[in-house]
Design an enzyme around this catalytic site. Structure first.
Site, PDB file in Angstrom:
ATOM      1  N   GLU A  54       5.406  44.255  86.049  1.00  0.00           N
ATOM      2  CA  GLU A  54       6.508  44.905  86.777  1.00  0.00           C
ATOM      3  C   GLU A  54       7.375  43.799  87.368  1.00  0.00           C
ATOM      4  O   GLU A  54       6.914  43.023  88.201  1.00  0.00           O
ATOM      5  CB  GLU A  54       5.955  45.800  87.902  1.00  0.00           C
ATOM      6  CG  GLU A  54       5.030  46.912  87.430  1.00  0.00           C
ATOM      7  CD  GLU A  54       5.774  48.099  86.834  1.00  0.00           C
ATOM      8  OE1 GLU A  54       7.027  48.106  86.874  1.00  0.00           O
ATOM      9  OE2 GLU A  54       5.087  49.010  86.325  1.00  0.00           O
ATOM     10  N   TYR A  55       8.621  43.732  86.937  1.00  0.00           N
ATOM     11  CA  TYR A  55       9.523  42.657  87.368  1.00  0.00           C
ATOM     12  C   TYR A  55      10.399  43.113  88.535  1.00  0.00           C
ATOM     13  O   TYR A  55      10.793  44.274  88.611  1.00  0.00           O
ATOM     14  CB  TYR A  55      10.405  42.201  86.208  1.00  0.00           C
ATOM     15  CG  TYR A  55       9.643  41.313  85.254  1.00  0.00           C
ATOM     16  CD1 TYR A  55       9.598  39.942  85.452  1.00  0.00           C
ATOM     17  CD2 TYR A  55       8.931  41.851  84.182  1.00  0.00           C
ATOM     18  CE1 TYR A  55       8.883  39.119  84.590  1.00  0.00           C
ATOM     19  CE2 TYR A  55       8.212  41.040  83.324  1.00  0.00           C
ATOM     20  CZ  TYR A  55       8.192  39.678  83.531  1.00  0.00           C
ATOM     21  OH  TYR A  55       7.475  38.869  82.693  1.00  0.00           O
ATOM     22  N   PHE A  56      10.683  42.147  89.408  1.00  0.00           N
ATOM     23  CA  PHE A  56      11.476  42.435  90.607  1.00  0.00           C
ATOM     24  C   PHE A  56      12.675  41.495  90.684  1.00  0.00           C
ATOM     25  O   PHE A  56      12.595  40.323  90.300  1.00  0.00           O
ATOM     26  CB  PHE A  56      10.613  42.270  91.867  1.00  0.00           C
ATOM     27  CG  PHE A  56       9.605  43.374  92.008  1.00  0.00           C
ATOM     28  CD1 PHE A  56       9.882  44.483  92.793  1.00  0.00           C
ATOM     29  CD2 PHE A  56       8.401  43.331  91.312  1.00  0.00           C
ATOM     30  CE1 PHE A  56       8.968  45.516  92.899  1.00  0.00           C
ATOM     31  CE2 PHE A  56       7.484  44.369  91.410  1.00  0.00           C
ATOM     32  CZ  PHE A  56       7.775  45.459  92.209  1.00  0.00           C
TER      33      PHE A  56
ATOM     34  N   VAL B 227      12.957  46.086  88.638  1.00  0.00           N
ATOM     35  CA  VAL B 227      13.927  45.955  87.541  1.00  0.00           C
ATOM     36  C   VAL B 227      13.450  46.693  86.296  1.00  0.00           C
ATOM     37  O   VAL B 227      14.170  47.526  85.743  1.00  0.00           O
ATOM     38  CB  VAL B 227      14.152  44.467  87.192  1.00  0.00           C
ATOM     39  CG1 VAL B 227      15.038  44.327  85.962  1.00  0.00           C
ATOM     40  CG2 VAL B 227      14.739  43.727  88.381  1.00  0.00           C
TER      41      VAL B 227
END
Lengths: 184, 184
Positions: A37-39, A107
């Site tokens: 999970e990208y931020f 994101v």
């Protein structure tokens, strides 16, 4: 400081790698599902600064990973910090809540099935990963951990092993970038 | 969401609290050293937004804690997220390195010796902490965890217990604020 010397290639023929490894008595591990999970940063554009922050989940285990900018033109050598965090879906969700409270925003999720092996080659331990990335395709990543003094030897070993594997289509974009480019 | 209903008071007479508790069969735990390393946000002024981010170390255990803005005028009720991170000095240092890479910067360390007890009072479990804060002084904190529906009852119980303890000098500033105000 430790660096990961890493290159990624589009993969046409996964069997060639498995065969090459098998001839040396090395087997790829069974596939595991990795969810990243990208931020996005509250004040920096990570796409512009070439950084990344993600929560990785593999089964019950979770990590938070920061990747700094790439430090050379051809490989993906960069600073990496990876720290274990609370396990389980609840642990990943709580860390995501912390990041959100601090102004980071979610994101996208990169989901891939990864098979790995470690193979000694030219005096280096090379991590080989064969990835099937949802919505993106098949890739092979080669990675060697090195300190500053070992960077040149690591780069040479990596290039030679890629040639052994018949890997030619170097891909410097991250899976996240490739996934976002495919979105309408 | 859970809230901590919390008030802090300057403490003139620690013995009065110990005596009151002892009369009800409750003893303060032995003092433990808590070290809180506070960080500034890369884009927000936490002093202005009334937030805080810290790494807390107690012995070998470490946590990362986010505190949101206070949501009422008299108590210190606020959102709090506290997550365990890697243990040991190395674990705390690695998390600090992650925060620094993301643009957070170290502000100050608050070091205190804390004695605690939990006492049932007016239907609430009240956490009592008697703190000796290096460079700042002695304080008593009273805290009750409550959900939104229980906030009023928690505030009433907290005020009544403060009266029992003879606590009158309410201190809304954090130890970090008090410490920074004393710096030349």
């Amino acid at each position: 400081m430790n660096y990961e010397v890493e290159q990624k290639f589009r993969l046409a023929d996964p069997d060639r790698i498995a065969t090459w490894l098998a001839a040396r008595g090395v087997a790829l591990e069974p596939a595991v599902l990795q969810v990243d999970e990208y931020f996005a940063h509250p004040a920096r554009d990570f796409a512009a600064t070439d950084e990344a922050l993600r929560i990785r989940s593999v089964g019950e285990q979770n990590w938070v990973t920061y990747k700094g900018p790439k430090i050379d033109a051809s490989t993906k050598t960069r600073r990496e910090l990876e720290l274990p965090i609370e396990p389980g879906q609840a642990g990943a969700a709580r860390f995501a809540e912390l990041l959100t409270a601090l102004g980071f925003s979610h994101v996208a999720a990169v989901r891939k099935r990864r098979r790995t092996a470690t193979v000694p080659f030219q005096g280096c331990d090379v991590e080989v990963a064969v990835d099937n990335v949802e919505g993106v395709g098949q890739f092979c990543e080669l990675e060697i951990s090195a300190d500053a003094a070992g960077l040149d030897a690591a780069r040479a070993a990596l290039a030679a092993l890629a040639a052994e594997f018949g890997l030619t289509e170097n891909e410097r974009r991250s899976y996240l970038e490739l996934l976002l480019e495919r979105r309408p």
